[in-house]
Structure formats: C-alpha cells, structure tokens
Enzyme design. Structure first.
Site, mmCIF file in Angstrom:
data_model
loop_
_atom_site.group_PDB
_atom_site.id
_atom_site.type_symbol
_atom_site.label_atom_id
_atom_site.label_comp_id
_atom_site.label_asym_id
_atom_site.label_seq_id
_atom_site.Cartn_x
_atom_site.Cartn_y
_atom_site.Cartn_z
ATOM 1 N N ARG A 135 -5.687 1.484 -4.533
ATOM 2 C CA ARG A 135 -4.813 0.882 -3.530
ATOM 3 C C ARG A 135 -4.813 -0.635 -3.636
ATOM 4 N NH1 ARG A 135 -9.017 2.838 -0.024
ATOM 5 N NH2 ARG A 135 -8.490 4.827 -0.939
ATOM 6 N N ASP B 293 -6.831 -2.078 1.401
ATOM 7 C CA ASP B 293 -7.386 -1.137 2.376
ATOM 8 C C ASP B 293 -8.103 -1.967 3.436
ATOM 9 O OD1 ASP B 293 -8.259 1.406 3.391
ATOM 10 O OD2 ASP B 293 -10.153 1.211 2.298
ATOM 11 N N ASP C 47 -10.384 -1.150 6.699
ATOM 12 C CA ASP C 47 -11.027 -0.114 7.513
ATOM 13 C C ASP C 47 -11.767 -0.754 8.680
ATOM 14 O OD1 ASP C 47 -10.160 1.842 5.755
ATOM 15 O OD2 ASP C 47 -12.038 1.876 4.615
ATOM 16 N N ARG D 185 0.840 -1.200 0.000
ATOM 17 C CA ARG D 185 0.000 0.000 0.000
ATOM 18 C C ARG D 185 0.870 1.242 0.000
ATOM 19 N NH1 ARG D 185 -5.225 1.690 2.281
ATOM 20 N NH2 ARG D 185 -5.476 3.826 1.548
HETATM 21 C C1 X6L Z 1 -20.278 11.635 -2.490
HETATM 22 C C2 X6L Z 1 -18.953 11.885 -2.668
HETATM 23 C C3 X6L Z 1 -20.638 10.443 -1.908
HETATM 24 C C4 X6L Z 1 -17.990 10.970 -2.284
HETATM 25 C C5 X6L Z 1 -19.692 9.515 -1.532
HETATM 26 C C6 X6L Z 1 -17.684 7.551 -0.842
HETATM 27 C C7 X6L Z 1 -16.017 9.099 -1.345
HETATM 28 C C8 X6L Z 1 -16.735 6.636 -0.480
HETATM 29 C C9 X6L Z 1 -15.043 8.184 -0.973
HETATM 30 C C10 X6L Z 1 -18.355 9.785 -1.706
HETATM 31 C C11 X6L Z 1 -17.342 8.804 -1.302
HETATM 32 C C12 X6L Z 1 -15.399 6.956 -0.531
HETATM 33 C C13 X6L Z 1 -13.563 2.085 -2.075
HETATM 34 C C14 X6L Z 1 -14.225 2.809 -3.075
HETATM 35 C C15 X6L Z 1 -12.902 4.114 -2.006
HETATM 36 C C16 X6L Z 1 -13.849 0.707 -1.946
HETATM 37 C C17 X6L Z 1 -15.379 0.945 -3.780
HETATM 38 C C18 X6L Z 1 -14.367 5.948 -0.098
HETATM 39 C C19 X6L Z 1 -12.913 6.217 -0.147
HETATM 40 N N1 X6L Z 1 -12.744 2.911 -1.407
HETATM 41 N N2 X6L Z 1 -15.123 2.266 -3.927
HETATM 42 N N3 X6L Z 1 -13.804 4.087 -3.012
HETATM 43 N N4 X6L Z 1 -14.755 0.177 -2.816
HETATM 44 N N5 X6L Z 1 -16.263 0.361 -4.602
HETATM 45 O O1 X6L Z 1 -13.321 -0.015 -1.083
HETATM 46 O O2 X6L Z 1 -14.706 4.894 0.379
HETATM 47 S S1 X6L Z 1 -12.097 5.591 -1.599
HETATM 48 MG MG MG Z 2 -11.647 2.582 2.782
HETATM 49 MG MG MG Z 3 -8.643 2.915 4.867
#
Ligand code: X6L
Ligand code: MG
Ligand code: MG
Length: 175
Positions: A100, A103, A105, A91
């Site tokens: 990444r 991850d 969490d 990572r």
């Molecule tokens: C509006 C704007 C609504 C942004 C939601 C949701 C941003 C989740 C970041 C959001 C928003 C994240 C994963 C991912 C990430 C994962 C999938 C995050 C942080 N991690 N997408 N995006 N799986 N499918 O593990 O969770 S980056």
């Molecule tokens: Mg995450």
């Molecule tokens: Mg994390």
C-alpha cells in the site's frame, strides 16, 4: 453570555506505513494532511524505520513511523480522517495485508476501549509488531500496551529486519 464549548483533548497514537511509490513522500504527505486537520495537533513523531514486510504476499520493504496527536476528534471521526488521507494518497485496497502507498492505523485514542465494526481500540495486535512498538517507544515509552510499558515491549521485540533511517525531515525536504 453563552458558556464556551468545552472540548476534551485526547492523545491518540497513529502508526504510519508505506511500501509503494515514494514512501518517504507518502509519510510526509500524511503528516502534512494531519497537521492541516482542524482539531488534530501533531505533538510528537518518531524516527522513520525501514522494515521487512510482515504477513501477506511477497512485497517491498516498508517505511514505518508513529506519531502522537492531541485531538478534539472522537475515535470514529479521527478514523474517517485517516482513511480519507490514505485514499488521498492513492491507497487502493486489493488483497489483505498487501502492499500500500499509505496505511494509517490508530493504535489508541486516550483511554478509549472500543469494539465497533470499523475500529477496535486499543489496536489488538500492536503488541506483537516491532515495526509499531519500536517507534512507539521512542515517543511514548511509558504508554501502557496491555499490562506492559511500550518501552519494555520494544526492548524485547525482534528487531532484525528493522533499520532506523532518521527523522522524516532529514529524509524529505520540508514543505
Ligand atoms: C503471524 C502471521 C504473525 C501474520 C504475524 C503481522 C500479519 C502483521 C499482518 C502476522 C502479521 C500484519 C506492515 C507490514 C503489514 C507494515 C511492515 C500486518 C498487516 N503492514 N510489515 N505488514 N510494516 N514491516 O506497516 O501488519 S500488513
Ligand atoms: Mg497496518
Ligand atoms: Mg490500516
């Protein structure tokens, strides 16, 4: 005779994700590392889902799953272990919400409520993320996420862009 040390066991839920490299192997490696951690006992694992990326730059699809662990480690110690396992899987933190290899969490740790510089419990945004809620509801349908059961939140979650692939053991050979 000395009294035996008493260790409180807490159940913690961990959300795993990978969208770089051999994604299934990353998840398998995370499970192997967690299982080899003293004071951490993996007690349940969800199926693996392929999910469309949410937030951040354009990036590859994720594999996501959720695991339950019974642990003698406190929240901060478990976080340290999770970050070390991420680093051990290559990572590299570049941009926020970027791709990444691995991850991990922490969604919750028993009934701990915590706001530290490094960790907020329960995870403040888990109720909005189908890629967390759907696998979580498989292994902990009755878990309260705020006021609602995980199962209820997962049922109403937007599942487009989510595909259930099956168990991790079916995706990668056991090691
Ligand atoms: C509006 C704007 C609504 C942004 C939601 C949701 C941003 C989740 C970041 C959001 C928003 C994240 C994963 C991912 C990430 C994962 C999938 C995050 C942080 N991690 N997408 N995006 N799986 N499918 O593990 O969770 S980056
Ligand atoms: Mg995450
Ligand atoms: Mg994390």
């Amino acid at each position: 005779m000395r009294a035996p040390a008493v260790h409180k066991l807490s159940t913690a839920y961990l959300a795993l994700g990978s969208n770089l490299g051999d994604r299934a192997a990353m998840l398998r490696g995370a499970l192997t590392a967690l299982r080899s951690t003293s004071g951490v006992h993996v007690v349940a694992e969800s199926a693996v889902y392929e999910t469309a990326p949410v937030g951040g730059p354009e990036q590859p699809e994720y594999l996501n799953m959720v695991v339950a662990v019974d642990t003698e480690l406190g929240p901060e110690a478990l976080l340290e272990r999770c970050l070390a396992i991420e680093a051990g899987h290559g990572r590299v933190r570049r941009e926020r919400w970027g791709a990444r290899t691995l991850d991990i969490d922490m969604l919750c740790h028993g009934d701990t409520v915590l706001h530290s510089a490094r960790l907020t419990l329960p995870h403040p945004r888990m109720a909005e993320r189908a890629f967390v809620l759907v696998p979580l509801a498989e292994i902990a349908p009755g878990l309260l996420v705020g006021e609602a059961r995980a199962e209820a939140l997962a049922t109403s979650a937007e599942r487009s862009g989510m595909r259930k692939l099956g168990t991790l053991a079916a995706l990668v050979p056991e090691d």
